[in-house]
Write an enzyme that holds these catalytic residues in place. Structure first.
Site, mmCIF file in Angstrom:
data_model
loop_
_atom_site.group_PDB
_atom_site.id
_atom_site.type_symbol
_atom_site.label_atom_id
_atom_site.label_comp_id
_atom_site.label_asym_id
_atom_site.label_seq_id
_atom_site.Cartn_x
_atom_site.Cartn_y
_atom_site.Cartn_z
ATOM 1 N N SER A 15 0.844 -1.198 0.000
ATOM 2 C CA SER A 15 0.000 0.000 0.000
ATOM 3 C C SER A 15 0.873 1.239 0.000
ATOM 4 O O SER A 15 2.021 1.219 0.470
ATOM 5 C CB SER A 15 -0.878 0.011 1.254
ATOM 6 O OG SER A 15 -1.551 1.243 1.372
ATOM 7 N N TYR A 25 -1.910 -0.816 10.104
ATOM 8 C CA TYR A 25 -2.103 -1.119 8.682
ATOM 9 C C TYR A 25 -0.821 -0.782 7.891
ATOM 10 O O TYR A 25 -0.327 -1.605 7.115
ATOM 11 C CB TYR A 25 -3.282 -0.299 8.148
ATOM 12 C CG TYR A 25 -3.574 -0.503 6.682
ATOM 13 C CD1 TYR A 25 -4.364 -1.549 6.239
ATOM 14 C CD2 TYR A 25 -3.067 0.381 5.725
ATOM 15 C CE1 TYR A 25 -4.637 -1.738 4.896
ATOM 16 C CE2 TYR A 25 -3.331 0.210 4.381
ATOM 17 C CZ TYR A 25 -4.113 -0.845 3.966
ATOM 18 O OH TYR A 25 -4.376 -1.020 2.625
ATOM 19 N N LYS A 84 1.659 -3.387 5.961
ATOM 20 C CA LYS A 84 1.901 -3.278 4.520
ATOM 21 C C LYS A 84 3.385 -3.069 4.217
ATOM 22 O O LYS A 84 3.886 -3.519 3.176
ATOM 23 C CB LYS A 84 1.054 -2.144 3.928
ATOM 24 C CG LYS A 84 -0.451 -2.419 3.978
ATOM 25 C CD LYS A 84 -0.820 -3.608 3.094
ATOM 26 C CE LYS A 84 -2.310 -3.823 2.989
ATOM 27 N NZ LYS A 84 -2.670 -4.936 2.097
#
Ligand code: NAD
Length: 283
Positions: free
Chosen positions: A170, A189, A193
């Site tokens: 990401s 998150y 990633k």
């Protein structure tokens, strides 16, 4: 006399072969692949792209997506004339992923290409996030990527052929993506990633001797379906303000990038991270 045969592996003008077609390099004809997070926006569009490119595809997602996954598999199979099977698995559960390995071999025979894509952005993923939010994010995004990549590369090696792993990292792996009023904070998150990206790079080195390539994509903001109803037009404009192209990407703009990395079109690409973000990462 020096043996120069090592240089024979480098053809200079393959296009001169009468039957040569460079677009054939983007084909997945005869290949077998699986896509995790296959009911989601990115996943189902990659499944469609791979099916159109000629691959048999297993679309993998949670059992709760059954009502989406069954008709999707049927529609893709009918439309593209390939085998498409729905398979159910929580990618964070090792026993389920081990069972997925058996199901993949039973249904497809082998695996040549894998899109390691299932992921979540759990509410509350901020500086003071609860342990549960951190743990769930890491379990699904990072451990899930590890578990599913493991079965993919083991199938490829057990069947003595190469393959291509494509991971969904990401923009948030590279950028704190800290937008007050944005859709959701990305503390764990982003960490998950970034871990995926580095894991993909490690596998590129470790698996090259087996003819297996390993790459990541880093999508920026993609209008995949997850933002629908979650942001107002003002938030859209605020989020896309720092994006040179001033818009979200589309699911198909991810699918084309993943098709490139899965196919022989990228046969000399491994260990890379392909930013598909409208230029966000240039700043
Ligand atoms: P999505 O929510 O539509 O798809 C994610 C899919 O993963 C869902 O179908 C969900 O059921 C599945 N999933 C969740 N937990 C799972 C589990 N434990 N086991 C198996 N499947 C599980 O979202 P999307 O936008 O298509 O995102 C796909 C991937 O792209 C995710 O990894 C996401 O983090 C990443 N990503 C998305 C964007 C974006 O802007 N949409 C940007 C960067 C990265």
């Amino acid at each position: 006399m020096t043996d120069t045969s090592v240089f024979d592996q480098y053809p200079l003008d393959q296009w001169k072969e009468p039957s040569h077609r460079i677009m054939d390099r983007f084909s997945l004809a005869g290949k077998k692949g699986f896509v995790t997070g296959g009911a989601g926006g990115l996943g189902r569009n990659v499944a469609a792209a791979w099916a159109e490119a000629g691959a048999d595809v297993a679309i993998v997602d949670l059992p709760r997506t059954k009502e989406t996954l069954e008709p999707l598999a049927q529609e893709l199979a009918e439309r593209y004339g390939v085998k498409v099977v729905p398979l159910y698995c929580d990618v964070s559960d090792k026993a389920q992923v081990d069972a997925l390995k058996t199901s993949l071999v039973d249904s497809l025979g082998t695996v040549d290409v894998a899109f390691i894509n299932a992921g979540v952005n759990v509410p509350g993923d901020d500086a003071d996030e609860p342990y549960e939010v951190w743990q769930k994010t890491i379990d699904i995004n990072l451990t899930g990527a590890y578990l599913t990549a493991q079965i993919a590369q083991h199938i490829m090696r057990e069947h003595n052929h190469g393959g291509s792993l494509v991971f969904t990292s990401s923009l948030s792996a590279h950028n704190a993506n800290f937008i007050a009023g944005g859709p959701s904070p990305v503390a764990a998150y982003g960490a998950s990633k970034a871990g995926i990206y580095e894991y993909a790079r490690y596998l590129a080195a470790a698996l090259a001797p087996y003819g297996i390539r390993s790459n990541a994509i880093s999508p920026g903001y993609v209008w995949s379906g997850i933002f629908e109803g979650r942001i107002v037009p003002e938030a859209h404009d605020m989020m896309t303000a720092p994006v040179p192209m001033h818009r979200f990407g589309t699911n198909e703009e991810i699918a084309t990038a993943v098709l490139f990395l899965a196919s022989d079109a990228s046969s000399y690409v491994t260990g890379t991270n392909l930013q598909v973000d409208g230029g966000y990462s240039v700043y």
